[in-house]
Scaffold this active site. Structure first.
Site, PDB file in Angstrom:
ATOM      1  CD  GLU A 184      56.136  93.251  26.257  1.00  0.00           C
ATOM      2  OE1 GLU A 184      55.223  93.224  27.141  1.00  0.00           O
ATOM      3  OE2 GLU A 184      56.716  94.468  26.464  1.00  0.00           O
ATOM      4  CD  GLU A 236      57.251  95.920  22.699  1.00  0.00           C
ATOM      5  OE1 GLU A 236      56.368  96.966  23.338  1.00  0.00           O
ATOM      6  OE2 GLU A 236      56.394  94.646  22.055  1.00  0.00           O
TER       7      GLU A 236
HETATM    8  O1  AHR Z   1      54.926  99.496  22.429  1.00  0.00           O
HETATM    9  C1  AHR Z   1      53.941  99.494  23.891  1.00  0.00           C
HETATM   10  C2  AHR Z   1      53.654  98.444  24.002  1.00  0.00           C
HETATM   11  O2  AHR Z   1      54.501  97.782  25.261  1.00  0.00           O
HETATM   12  C3  AHR Z   1      52.962  96.824  23.754  1.00  0.00           C
HETATM   13  O3  AHR Z   1      52.397  97.039  22.713  1.00  0.00           O
HETATM   14  C4  AHR Z   1      53.778  95.715  24.382  1.00  0.00           C
HETATM   15  O4  AHR Z   1      54.229  95.154  24.273  1.00  0.00           O
HETATM   16  C5  AHR Z   1      54.889  96.473  25.419  1.00  0.00           C
HETATM   17  O5  AHR Z   1      54.030  96.467  26.846  1.00  0.00           O
END
Ligand code: AHR
Length: 496
Positions: A173, A292
């Protein structure tokens, strides 16, 4: 009663089912690692301190890959802290989660846990506070057989065989201002390209993931992917997508349709990647690693504020999922499968305790959240090829996405049989689903299960772990094939 139909024809192939669609994620965050996968004093702990109850549930969940060690955590992580004798490992501030990291678990423990769980490790690199040299060191430590300082150090630390890690995320990210070492697209693209180039000098056949946007609502969405891929196109295999959804302001209808946003996200990133490829006159296609995704009540977390102290493994992001969450989640899973031609890897964020399908008590029980079930069923039963099913469904009006079909579905087909995964998004009535499977020649429904509840906000707890679980659906007719899908339900229908 609502009526819908879908058509199954093995000729309507999208792509093979990708095992990596069923990946998850273990971050050094809250209680995911400590008291999640690892708790030496726990009654079920094995000789390495791993909880056997969590290992069993991970296997039952059908996990293929596990991304590690973050997430936001990775952008300040020094991997060297987590190797060697445990009593000599430093404690460090974890800026991402305002916690103290003890480093009792590091890459060697994680890979050992992966072997026990039967999953493939997927490693994320720190391109926030670190860069090319640390990435090369970690690669050498993990994958080089022997005869160099770092590969021999691995062996001395107890891992004689190389870890053989194929998939590597080039940062996490990096588009987000909350990320330690956040960068502009051009800055990140250059660093990712040079890191990838150097890593391929060590090992050509790596599979590398460049960071895409951390959400499709980021102001830089689209432009970020284009600039990053302009720098990295020939050097990486994947661009990542991250997306989290929650029910906002009691708008259940929009929430149950959140996969509409995921679909838009995927299509936009595919279009952007192909546009860059066309400009570069490249025949290569960049795939998506949706590394994610989940339901996450992020607004509750944001409202909670930052802890004043620096606790070790505090309970963070411990969402307790209800039926409606599991149905929205099932819709997201269907969307990932439907896009298997370009989404060839995905990671449910996360695995244990932190926005997770598995929950644990420290020193106590482990149980399945509602979201465990759609994932486990899809991982177990999706096989062969993903098929388009051409649903014809009534629409309903949502505040967020306009008109959306009540039925969301996909099918997979192999010599062993055909399975339909379907969600009824209706909150006001059942949906009678007619399945036209003439192309399969004499197929019959051999099993239908449904995940539903009279209370859409019903949850599983340690005391009542099976309140929401798949149950046989007896509302089945065979000629023509029809299944009654209750309101707000996730359904699996097997044809044989
Ligand atoms: O999954 C929780 C968080 O969400 C992770 O650390 C991050 O990559 C995202 O913003």
């Amino acid at each position: 009663m609502h009526q819908a139909t879908l058509t199954i024809d093995p000729a309507f192939k999208v792509a093979p089912v990708r095992r990596r669609t069923f990946g998850t994620f273990v971050e050094h965050l809250g209680r995911c690692v400590y008291t999640g996968i690892y708790e030496p004093g726990h009654p079920t702990a094995d000789e390495d301190g791993f909880r056997r109850d969590v290992l069993d549930l991970t296997r039952e969940l059908g996990v293929s890959t596990v991304r590690y060690p973050g997430g936001n955590f990775v952008s300040g992580y020094r991997w060297e802290d987590g190797v060697g004798p445990k009593d000599q490992r430093p404690r460090r501030l974890d800026l991402a989660w305002h916690s103290t990291e003890t480093n009792e678990v590091g890459v060697d423990e994680f890979v050992r846990w992966c072997r026990k769980a039967g999953v493939e490790p997927m490693m994320a690199l720190n391109l926030g506070t670190r860069g090319i040299e640390a990435a090369l060191d970690l690669l050498e430590y993990c994958n080089h057989p022997s005869g160099t300082a770092l590969s021999d150090l691995r062996a001395a630390n107890g891992a004689k065989e190389p870890h053989g890690i194929t998939m590597w995320c080039l940062g996490n990210e990096m588009d987000g201002p909350w990320q330690t070492g956040h960068k502009t697209a051009r800055e990140y693209g250059r660093l990712a390209a040079e890191t990838a180039r150097a890593m391929r000098m060590v090992q050509r056949d790596l599979e590398l993931v460049a960071c895409g946007s951390s959400s499709s609502s980021m102001p830089t969405f689209g432009a970020w992917e284009a600039e990053v891929l302009e720098e990295t196109y020939d050097l990486v295999d994947y661009i990542s997508c991250h997306a989290y959804y929650e029910e906002k302001d009691g708008d259940l209808g929009s929430f149950l349709a959140c996969s509409t946003n995921m679909e838009y996200f995927i299509r936009s990133v595919v279009a952007t990647a192909d546009h860059v490829g066309a400009r570069l006159k490249s025949r290569k296609k960049i795939d998506i690693s949706f590394d994610e995704w989940n339901v996450w009540y992020l607004s509750r977390f944001q409202n909670a504020g930052t802890p004043a102290d620096w606790p070790v493994a505090p309970p963070l992001l411990e969402d307790h999922y209800h039926l409606a969450d599991a149905v929205a989640f099932g819709g997201l899973l269907i969307t990932l499968l439907r896009n298997s031609d370009r989404v060839t890897a995905a990671s449910l964020a996360q695995l244990v305790n932190v926005i997770a399908p598995i929950m644990t008590e420290s020193g106590g029980r482990a149980w399945k959240q509602t979201t465990f079930h759609p994932f486990a069923q899809a991982s177990r039963l999706a096989a062969g090829d993903v098929l388009r099913v051409e649903p014809v469904s009534p629409l309903y009006e949502t505040a967020e996405f306009g008109e959306v079909p009540l039925l969301h579905a996909v099918a997979t087909h192999s010599d062993a049989g055909t399975t339909v995964f379907a969600v009824n998004r209706s909150t006001d009535g059942p949906l009678s689903l007619e399945i036209d499977a003439r192309a399969l020649g004499g197929a019959r429904i051999v099993e239908a299960t449904t995940l539903t509840d009279s209370d859409v906000y019903a949850r599983n707890t340690a005391d009542d772990p099976d309140r929401v679980a798949p149950r046989p659906n007896a509302d089945v007719e065979h000629d023509p094939m029809r299944v009654l899908l209750p309101p707000v339900s996730w359904n699996v229908i097997r044809l044989g």
